[in-house]
Design an enzyme around this catalytic site. Sequence first.
Site, mmCIF file in Angstrom:
data_model
loop_
_atom_site.group_PDB
_atom_site.id
_atom_site.type_symbol
_atom_site.label_atom_id
_atom_site.label_comp_id
_atom_site.label_asym_id
_atom_site.label_seq_id
_atom_site.Cartn_x
_atom_site.Cartn_y
_atom_site.Cartn_z
ATOM 1 N N ASP A 95 0.790 -1.231 0.000
ATOM 2 C CA ASP A 95 0.000 0.000 0.000
ATOM 3 C C ASP A 95 0.822 1.281 0.000
ATOM 4 O OD1 ASP A 95 1.119 0.081 2.503
ATOM 5 O OD2 ASP A 95 -0.697 -0.552 3.555
ATOM 6 N N GLU B 220 -0.009 -9.115 -1.240
ATOM 7 C CA GLU B 220 -0.668 -8.555 -0.044
ATOM 8 C C GLU B 220 -1.880 -7.710 -0.463
ATOM 9 O OE1 GLU B 220 0.627 -5.446 3.038
ATOM 10 O OE2 GLU B 220 1.552 -7.251 3.837
ATOM 11 N N GLU C 32 -2.358 5.176 2.692
ATOM 12 C CA GLU C 32 -2.205 3.761 2.322
ATOM 13 C C GLU C 32 -3.522 3.092 1.934
ATOM 14 O OE1 GLU C 32 -0.748 5.209 4.929
ATOM 15 O OE2 GLU C 32 1.387 4.967 4.526
ATOM 16 N N HIS D 122 5.690 5.848 12.893
ATOM 17 C CA HIS D 122 6.064 6.607 11.707
ATOM 18 C C HIS D 122 4.901 7.090 10.850
ATOM 19 C CE1 HIS D 122 5.308 2.750 9.785
ATOM 20 N NE2 HIS D 122 5.099 3.431 8.677
ATOM 21 N N ARG E 44 2.135 8.761 8.653
ATOM 22 C CA ARG E 44 1.941 10.178 8.303
ATOM 23 C C ARG E 44 0.797 10.808 9.093
ATOM 24 N NH1 ARG E 44 4.163 12.442 3.251
ATOM 25 N NH2 ARG E 44 5.714 10.934 2.611
ATOM 26 N N HIS F 258 12.495 5.842 13.026
ATOM 27 C CA HIS F 258 12.351 5.985 11.577
ATOM 28 C C HIS F 258 13.178 7.192 11.117
ATOM 29 C CE1 HIS F 258 10.262 6.724 7.765
ATOM 30 N NE2 HIS F 258 9.731 5.519 7.868
HETATM 31 C C1 UD1 Z 1 6.462 5.095 3.787
HETATM 32 C C2 UD1 Z 1 5.085 4.647 3.291
HETATM 33 C C3 UD1 Z 1 4.335 3.953 4.412
HETATM 34 C C4 UD1 Z 1 5.165 2.866 5.058
HETATM 35 C C5 UD1 Z 1 6.502 3.430 5.473
HETATM 36 C C6 UD1 Z 1 7.366 2.339 6.019
HETATM 37 C C7 UD1 Z 1 3.984 6.058 1.645
HETATM 38 C C8 UD1 Z 1 3.186 7.276 1.414
HETATM 39 N N1 UD1 Z 1 4.309 5.807 2.903
HETATM 40 O O1 UD1 Z 1 6.234 6.099 4.752
HETATM 41 O O2 UD1 Z 1 3.161 3.366 3.878
HETATM 42 O O3 UD1 Z 1 4.484 2.382 6.195
HETATM 43 O O4 UD1 Z 1 7.150 4.004 4.335
HETATM 44 O O5 UD1 Z 1 8.441 2.822 6.749
HETATM 45 O O6 UD1 Z 1 4.316 5.360 0.729
HETATM 46 N N2 UD1 Z 1 13.932 8.769 5.048
HETATM 47 C C9 UD1 Z 1 15.299 8.715 4.965
HETATM 48 N N3 UD1 Z 1 15.883 7.510 4.651
HETATM 49 C C10 UD1 Z 1 15.178 6.396 4.432
HETATM 50 C C11 UD1 Z 1 13.780 6.454 4.525
HETATM 51 C C12 UD1 Z 1 13.168 7.647 4.818
HETATM 52 O O7 UD1 Z 1 15.997 9.700 5.168
HETATM 53 O O8 UD1 Z 1 15.777 5.345 4.163
HETATM 54 C C13 UD1 Z 1 13.277 10.056 5.391
HETATM 55 C C14 UD1 Z 1 13.278 11.063 4.227
HETATM 56 O O9 UD1 Z 1 13.459 12.344 4.742
HETATM 57 C C15 UD1 Z 1 11.866 10.916 3.682
HETATM 58 C C16 UD1 Z 1 11.079 10.670 4.959
HETATM 59 O O10 UD1 Z 1 11.921 9.821 5.737
HETATM 60 O O11 UD1 Z 1 11.473 12.078 2.994
HETATM 61 C C17 UD1 Z 1 9.730 10.022 4.790
HETATM 62 O O12 UD1 Z 1 9.798 8.886 3.942
HETATM 63 P P1 UD1 Z 1 8.492 8.467 3.071
HETATM 64 O O13 UD1 Z 1 8.806 7.241 2.294
HETATM 65 O O14 UD1 Z 1 7.996 9.650 2.326
HETATM 66 O O15 UD1 Z 1 7.399 8.163 4.161
HETATM 67 P P2 UD1 Z 1 7.340 7.056 5.285
HETATM 68 O O16 UD1 Z 1 6.745 7.675 6.490
HETATM 69 O O17 UD1 Z 1 8.645 6.378 5.399
HETATM 70 N N1 UDP Z 2 11.719 -3.150 11.062
HETATM 71 C C1 UDP Z 2 13.109 -3.224 10.883
HETATM 72 N N2 UDP Z 2 13.905 -2.374 11.604
HETATM 73 C C2 UDP Z 2 13.401 -1.466 12.475
HETATM 74 C C3 UDP Z 2 11.994 -1.388 12.627
HETATM 75 C C4 UDP Z 2 11.171 -2.237 11.888
HETATM 76 O O1 UDP Z 2 13.608 -4.034 10.114
HETATM 77 O O2 UDP Z 2 14.183 -0.736 13.100
HETATM 78 C C5 UDP Z 2 10.858 -4.032 10.255
HETATM 79 C C6 UDP Z 2 9.732 -4.751 10.957
HETATM 80 O O3 UDP Z 2 10.140 -6.003 11.478
HETATM 81 C C7 UDP Z 2 8.699 -4.922 9.844
HETATM 82 C C8 UDP Z 2 8.902 -3.699 8.985
HETATM 83 O O4 UDP Z 2 10.204 -3.195 9.320
HETATM 84 O O5 UDP Z 2 9.006 -6.057 9.052
HETATM 85 C C9 UDP Z 2 7.847 -2.678 9.245
HETATM 86 O O6 UDP Z 2 8.197 -1.504 8.594
HETATM 87 P P1 UDP Z 2 7.516 -0.124 8.922
HETATM 88 O O7 UDP Z 2 6.985 -0.141 10.302
HETATM 89 O O8 UDP Z 2 8.514 0.915 8.548
HETATM 90 O O9 UDP Z 2 6.351 -0.048 7.841
HETATM 91 P P2 UDP Z 2 4.849 -0.606 7.804
HETATM 92 O O10 UDP Z 2 4.874 -2.062 8.057
HETATM 93 O O11 UDP Z 2 4.071 0.172 8.823
HETATM 94 O O12 UDP Z 2 4.386 -0.257 6.442
#
Ligand code: UD1
Ligand code: UDP
Length: 372
Positions: A97, A119, A133, A206, A208, A239
């Site tokens: 999602d 999924e 999502e 984490h 949004r 995160h």
């Molecule tokens: C995204 C997904 C969410 C998922 C989550 C898992 C969308 C809209 N959201 O949200 O569904 O649950 O990932 O974690 O698709 N950043 C870094 N390095 C990284 C990753 C993120 O610096 O490796 C920072 C960046 O500043 C980025 C911000 O985190 O702009 C947010 O990342 P983003 O992918 O936009 O949203 P998530 O909250 O991670």
């Molecule tokens: N996870 C990880 N390292 C961390 C925190 C979570 O590998 O420090 C794993 C966790 O076991 C799960 C996945 O990341 O498999 C969940 O990711 P996240 O919570 O970022 O996204 P969501 O599942 O909410 O989309």
Amino acid sequence: MKKIMLVFGTRPEAIKMCPLVKVMRERACDFQTVVCVTGQHREMLHQVLEAFEVVPDHDLHIMRTGQTLFDITCDVLVGIKGVLEAERPDVVLVHGDTTSSFASALAAFYMQIPTGHVEAGLRTRNLLSPWPEEFNRQCVDLICDWYFAPTRISRQNLIDEAKPEDQIWVTGNTGIDALRTTVRNEYSSPELEWASDSRLILITAHRRENLGMPMLQMFRAIRRVMEEHPDVKALYPIHMNPLVRDAAHAELGDFDRLRLVEPMDVIDFHNYLARCHLVLTDSGGIQEEAPGLGKPVLVMRDTTERPEGIAAGTLRLVGTREQTIYDAFSELLDDESAYQRMSHASNPYGDGHASERIADILAKGSCAAFGL
Ligand code: UD1
Ligand code: UDP
């Protein structure tokens, strides 16, 4: 031989798609497998790719600090077009999602490439929770051709939307496949040593829709409860979203029994999950992993698309209000019978062989539109 392209971009997608990539690459006589990562996440994605030793064929490198939904959607849509044109896959597989999944499914739809959704069928039916999502997964299910649903409930959700029954397969969740390979009997770490005299709590947050006030309320509740329970220590891998990091450091940074650490390698995180006392999270994937490990999860959200874990008794939805989280967390620490009721292992998300099932379905050409 059919060429199948798997597309993903964030940590959770990678954790759930890498097991499938590995199974498909082992079956090179059945498929030509191409992996395209969008790079929606950078460090957190590459941690997973390294842990599963998956090297992508294409990386769109789209991540920017503080990226908006517009940035992700547009950059994936435009970036993947060239990759699809160059590779001309017979099938695209997307996961879950995220906005990477939505935009890449949309690109495949625009190019009329058959698409499978791994999924598929999770629903809250509330487009604002989780946001965006719920919108993303409903859109992917609207435009994809095949549905790999993790559970019977997700299958039923799809049938309720009049998706063709013969294009839906219940496979289990590939996240459980990952868990089978990451959790080890022999595992130790300095953090586990540090927490060995205490009950260890794992925390993640984490979403949004929880940025801002809801997240502050979560952190305040956690801190209040921990201050009243000196036998509890917590690990919180934060995160990389700067908004999450700032809030966590401001509210929890100076509390010595709660360690704020960098995002953990998936092998480390799964082994902590297997050894902790309980989990507080707004994550989706952790709600699937914890029941199999018998770990109670307080889900700090207003909705969940994972009713199976609630029915199994290991998940409890506690919302995002400070007092409600405080009450639920305190109860689990103070009331042994409440804790025991939630801490039995059950596995509503499959037996850890979902990837093989998906590969079998694709290899046998059971997908009507597949043309095999
Ligand atoms: C995204 C997904 C969410 C998922 C989550 C898992 C969308 C809209 N959201 O949200 O569904 O649950 O990932 O974690 O698709 N950043 C870094 N390095 C990284 C990753 C993120 O610096 O490796 C920072 C960046 O500043 C980025 C911000 O985190 O702009 C947010 O990342 P983003 O992918 O936009 O949203 P998530 O909250 O991670
Ligand atoms: N996870 C990880 N390292 C961390 C925190 C979570 O590998 O420090 C794993 C966790 O076991 C799960 C996945 O990341 O498999 C969940 O990711 P996240 O919570 O970022 O996204 P969501 O599942 O909410 O989309």
